[in-house]
Design a protein around this motif. Structure first.
Motif, PDB file in Angstrom:
ATOM      1  N   LEU A   1       0.819  -1.159  -0.190  1.00 48.34           N
ATOM      2  CA  LEU A   1       0.035  -0.037   0.038  1.00 48.34           C
ATOM      3  C   LEU A   1       0.985   1.127  -0.048  1.00 48.34           C
ATOM      4  O   LEU A   1       0.410   2.188  -0.582  1.00 48.34           O
ATOM      5  N   ALA A   2       1.951   1.173   0.727  1.00 48.86           N
ATOM      6  CA  ALA A   2       2.740   2.317   0.602  1.00 48.86           C
ATOM      7  C   ALA A   2       3.483   2.680  -0.550  1.00 48.86           C
ATOM      8  O   ALA A   2       3.703   4.018  -1.024  1.00 48.86           O
ATOM      9  N   ALA A   3       3.760   1.588  -1.483  1.00 46.07           N
ATOM     10  CA  ALA A   3       4.209   1.771  -2.595  1.00 46.07           C
ATOM     11  C   ALA A   3       3.449   2.363  -3.659  1.00 46.07           C
ATOM     12  O   ALA A   3       3.607   3.031  -4.553  1.00 46.07           O
ATOM     13  N   VAL A   4       2.149   1.790  -3.726  1.00 45.72           N
ATOM     14  CA  VAL A   4       1.053   2.460  -4.639  1.00 45.72           C
ATOM     15  C   VAL A   4       0.521   3.930  -4.234  1.00 45.72           C
ATOM     16  O   VAL A   4      -0.104   4.417  -5.195  1.00 45.72           O
ATOM     17  N   SER A   5       0.800   4.184  -3.024  1.00 45.23           N
ATOM     18  CA  SER A   5       0.361   5.386  -2.647  1.00 45.23           C
ATOM     19  C   SER A   5       1.087   6.549  -2.714  1.00 45.23           C
ATOM     20  O   SER A   5       1.006   7.726  -2.587  1.00 45.23           O
ATOM     21  N   SER A   6       2.431   6.308  -2.953  1.00 46.28           N
ATOM     22  CA  SER A   6       3.287   7.227  -3.165  1.00 46.28           C
ATOM     23  C   SER A   6       3.948   7.391  -4.652  1.00 46.28           C
ATOM     24  O   SER A   6       3.373   6.770  -5.406  1.00 46.28           O
ATOM     25  N   GLY A   7       4.649   8.423  -4.899  1.00 37.14           N
ATOM     26  CA  GLY A   7       5.185   8.594  -6.239  1.00 37.14           C
ATOM     27  C   GLY A   7       5.533  10.066  -6.400  1.00 37.14           C
ATOM     28  O   GLY A   7       5.333  10.744  -5.494  1.00 37.14           O
ATOM     29  N   PRO A   8       6.033  10.492  -7.694  1.00 40.49           N
ATOM     30  CA  PRO A   8       6.751  11.882  -7.650  1.00 40.49           C
ATOM     31  C   PRO A   8       5.385  13.074  -8.172  1.00 40.49           C
ATOM     32  O   PRO A   8       4.399  12.386  -8.598  1.00 40.49           O
ATOM     33  N   LEU A   9       5.567  13.959  -7.588  1.00 41.62           N
ATOM     34  CA  LEU A   9       4.699  14.977  -8.049  1.00 41.62           C
ATOM     35  C   LEU A   9       5.484  16.057  -8.733  1.00 41.62           C
ATOM     36  O   LEU A   9       4.536  17.351  -9.215  1.00 41.62           O
ATOM     37  N   GLY A  10       6.332  15.826  -9.279  1.00 37.64           N
ATOM     38  CA  GLY A  10       7.200  16.854 -10.012  1.00 37.64           C
ATOM     39  C   GLY A  10       8.664  16.482 -10.075  1.00 37.64           C
ATOM     40  O   GLY A  10       9.092  15.379 -10.046  1.00 37.64           O
TER      41      GLY A  10
END
Length: 551
Positions: free
Chosen positions: A370-379
Motif C-alpha cells: 500500500l505504501a508503494a502504490v500510494s506514493s510517487g513523484p509530483l514533479g
C-alpha cells in the motif's frame, strides 16, 4: 465404392475440422465485455471532465483537450505515470501519485465483466460454458485492446502517459481484477495448488496455519489503516482553519472548488496509508530532504497549496502527542496475536507462535504494498519523491506487530485451553452429582420404610459373634496376631425438611359373597376417610455418601 472410401476424406473428420474453425460466441461475448468495461470507465471520467470544463469560466482548451485529459486520468487510475510538459522551468514534471479511490473504478468494472463472462451459460439456456482460463483470457484481451487505444489517444493531450509505465500498470490491474472476478464467479474455491508447483510447497500450503496467518495479517493491516484514518481526521480537525483557507484560496468559482473537493476525496485513502506510515515511525517524504515522522518534521519543503497538505504536523521536533501515535501499531500487533490462535486444542504453543509470526509478515507485506502504490513523484527536483518509503514501512510494520503478536497469541491460546484442562482434572477427582447429592440413598431409605421387613436395613453393620473363651493358655512363643486399624467413620449428611408421601391410589374392589370357608372381614375405615400413606412423612434422614473405590 471401395475406392471412394479409401481415397476420400473420412466423414467424421469434416465435422471436427469445421468445429475447430467455428468461432465461439461465448468467447466473443467475453472479449466484448472486457472492452465495454474499459469503455464505461473512460466514459465516466469523460463525462465528469466535460461537465467541469463546461462549468469553468476560463477553459484552457476545447472539448478535445478535455477528452484527452479524461483518457490520461483513466490511465492514472491504473497507476500509470503521467508527464506534464507545460512547466515554468520547461523541464517535464512527472505525476505519479495515484489516487487510490480512483483505482476502484476500473477494478470493479473489470471484475464485474469477468463475473458476467463466467456466469454465462450456467443457467441452462443452451449457451456454451467456457472454462475459467478462457474467460480470463478473453476479458483481459478485450480490456487491454481499449487500454492501448486510450494510451495512444492520451499522447496528444496536455498530460500524456508514459508508454513504459502504461505497458505494465494497465495489464497488472486488468489481470488482478479479472482473476478476482473469475474466482468469485466460481464460488471462491480454495483448492490445492496446480501440479507444476513443487510438492513441498503444495504440502506446506495445505497446512491450516497459512489461512490463519492471512486472516491475522489482514486484521493487523485494517487496524493500522483505521489508526491512520483516525490520525488524518484528528489532524484535519486540529488544523481546520488552515485547511479552510487553503481550500478557498485555490479557486473562487464553484466548479473549481468542486474539482478540488473531488480530488481531495480521491486522495483520502492515500492519506490513510500515510497516517499509518507516520504511526509506524518511518513517516513519509515531502520532497527532497523533507520527512515527517513522530520524532519531528525535518526540512522545509516547497509544498503546493492543497487542503490535505495543510493538515501536516508543524515543523520542528516532535511532541508527546506525536509520539503517542506509536500506540496504533501496538494495537495492530494485539489484533494479529488474537486472530492467529486456532480453536483446536491439540495445537502446540510453537505452532501458535509461528502462526503469529507469519501473520506479522503478512501485515508487513500488505503495508509495504500500500505504501508503494500510494506514493510517487509530483514533479521534478524537490518534488521527485513524495510519500512513504515502502521498504521502510514494511520493516517497521513487521517489527511493531511481531513483538506483541507472539506473546499475545501464546497467552490467548493458554487461556482458551485452560477451562478444558481444569474440567478434566475435576472430572478425574470427583464423582457424578447423582451419588454425591445423596438422592439415591434417600430414595432407598423411603422404599425400605414402605416395604417394612421385606427389605433389611443394610446400612447397619451386623453384630460380630463373640469367640468362646478358651481355658488353654496362649503360648508365649506364638506370633502376635496383627491388629487391623479401625475403619474411619463414614461421613453422614442430614437432609431436613424433606417430605415424602408415597400415598397409593385406591383401586376399586369387587363385591364378594361371604361363604362358610371365607375368613371374617376386617373392619374397614369409613369411605370419607383419607387413605393411609405407606410411609410416614420424613422430617430427617441419615444418608450415607458413596465413597470412591480405592485403586
Amino acid at each position: 465404392m471401395t475406392q471412394v472410401t479409401e481415397r476420400g476424406t473420412p466423414l467424421p473428420a469434416a465435422p471436427r475440422a469445421a468445429a475447430g474453425r467455428r468461432r465461439s460466441p461465448a468467447a466473443a461475448a467475453c472479449v466484448l465485455g472486457g472492452a465495454v468495461a474499459a469503455g464505461l470507465g473512460l466514459g465516466f471520467l469523460a463525462v465528469l471532465v466535460i461537465v467541469l470544463w463546461i462549468s469553468s469560466p476560463y477553459p484552457d482548451s476545447g472539448p478535445g483537450g478535455a477528452l484527452h485529459l479524461a483518457a490520461g486520468l483513466w490511465l492514472l487510475a491504473h497507476g500509470t505515470e503521467l508527464v506534464r510538459y507545460d512547466t515554468l522551468s520547461g523541464v517535464p514534471a512527472p505525476v505519479g501519485v495515484t489516487p487510490l479511490l480512483l483505482v476502484a473504478l476500473p477494478a470493479l468494472l473489470m471484475r464485474r465483466a469477468a463475473r458476467l463472462g463466467s456466469a454465462s451459460g450456467e443457467d441452462g439456456d443452451g449457451d456454451e460454458v467456457l472454462p475459467a482460463s478462457a474467460v480470463f483470457s478473453a476479458v483481459t484481451c478485450g480490456y487491454l485492446s481499449v487500454g492501448s487505444l486510450a494510451t495512444i489517444y492520451a499522447a496528444a493531450g496536455p498530460m500524456p502517459a508514459d508508454p513504459l509505465s502504461a505497458a505494465w500498470h494497465v495489464p497488472l490491474v486488468a489481470v488482478f481484477a479479472a482473476a478476482g472476478g473469475v474466482w468469485a464467479a466460481k464460488g471462491r474455491p480454495v483448492g490445492p495448488l496446480p501440479h507444476w508447483v513443487p510438492g513441498a510447497v503444495r504440502r506446506a500450503a495445505a497446512r491450516p496455519r497459512y489461512p490463519l496467518a492471512l486472516r491475522a495479517g489482514a486484521a493487523g493491516a485494517l487496524v493500522l489503516l483505521g489508526g491512520g484514518a483516525l490520525l488524518v481526521g484528528a489532524s484535519l480537525a486540529w488544523h481546520a482553519a488552515e485547511v479552510q483557507a487553503s481550500f478557498l484560496a485555490l479557486t473562487e468559482v464553484w466548479s473549481g472548488r468542486f474539482a478540488v473537493l473531488l480530488l481531495s476525496l480521491a486522495l483520502l485513502p492515500n492519506a490513510m496509508v500515510w497516517g499509518a506510515a507516520y504511526s509506524l515511525g518511518p513517516g513519509f517524504a515531502l520532497g527532497a530532504g523533507a520527512t515527517a515522522t513522530p520524532l519531528g518534521f525535518a526540512g522545509s519543503p516547497a509544498l503546493p497549496r492543497f487542503p490535505l497538505l495543510a493538515a501536516l504536523p508543524p515543523e520542528g521536533p516532535g511532541t508527546l502527542l506525536t509520539c503517542a501515535t506509536t500506540g496504533v501499531p501496538l494495537l495492530a500487533g494485539l489484533a494479529v496475536g488474537w486472530f492467529a490462535v486456532r480453536r483446536a486444542r491439540e495445537v502446540s504453543y510453537k505452532e501458535t507462535a509461528l502462526t503469529a509470526a507469519l501473520g506479522a509478515l503478512v501485515c508487513a507485506l500488505l503495508l509495504a504494498g500500500l505504501a508503494a502504490v500510494s506514493s510517487g513523484p509530483l514533479g521534478s527536483r524537490g518534488l521527485a519523491s513524495f510519500g512513504p518509503v515502502w521498504w521502510a514501512v514494511g520493516a517497521a510494520a513487521f517489527a511493531w506487530t511481531l513483538l506483541p503478536a507472539v506473546p499475545v497469541a501464546v497467552a490467548v491460546h493458554s487461556w482458551r485451553t485452560r477451562p478444558a484442562r481444569q474440567a478434566e482434572a475435576l472430572a478425574s477427582d470427583a464423582d457424578d452429582d447423582w451419588h454425591d447429592s445423596g438422592v439415591r440413598e434417600l430414595r432407598w431409605e423411603a422404599l425400605r420404610r414402605a416395604a417394612g421387613a421385606l427389605v433389611p436395613d443394610l446400612t447397619q453393620d451386623p453384630p460380630r459373634a463373640q469367640a468362646p473363651a478358651s481355658a488353654e493358655p496362649v503360648p508365649a512363643s506364638a506370633e502376635p496376631v496383627p491388629v487391623t486399624a479401625p475403619k474411619p467413620p463414614r461421613r453422614l449428611t442430614v437432609v431436613t425438611g424433606v417430605h415424602l408421601d408415597l400415598t397409593p391410589v385406591p383401586a376399586p374392589t369387587a363385591q364378594t359373597v361371604p361363604t362358610a370357608q371365607t375368613a371374617p372381614e376386617t373392619p374397614t375405615a369409613p369411605a370419607d376417610a383419607p387413605p393411609r400413606p405407606l410411609v410416614a412423612p420424613v422430617a430427617g434422614a441419615r444418608v450415607l455418601t458413596r465413597r470412591k473405590p480405592q485403586d
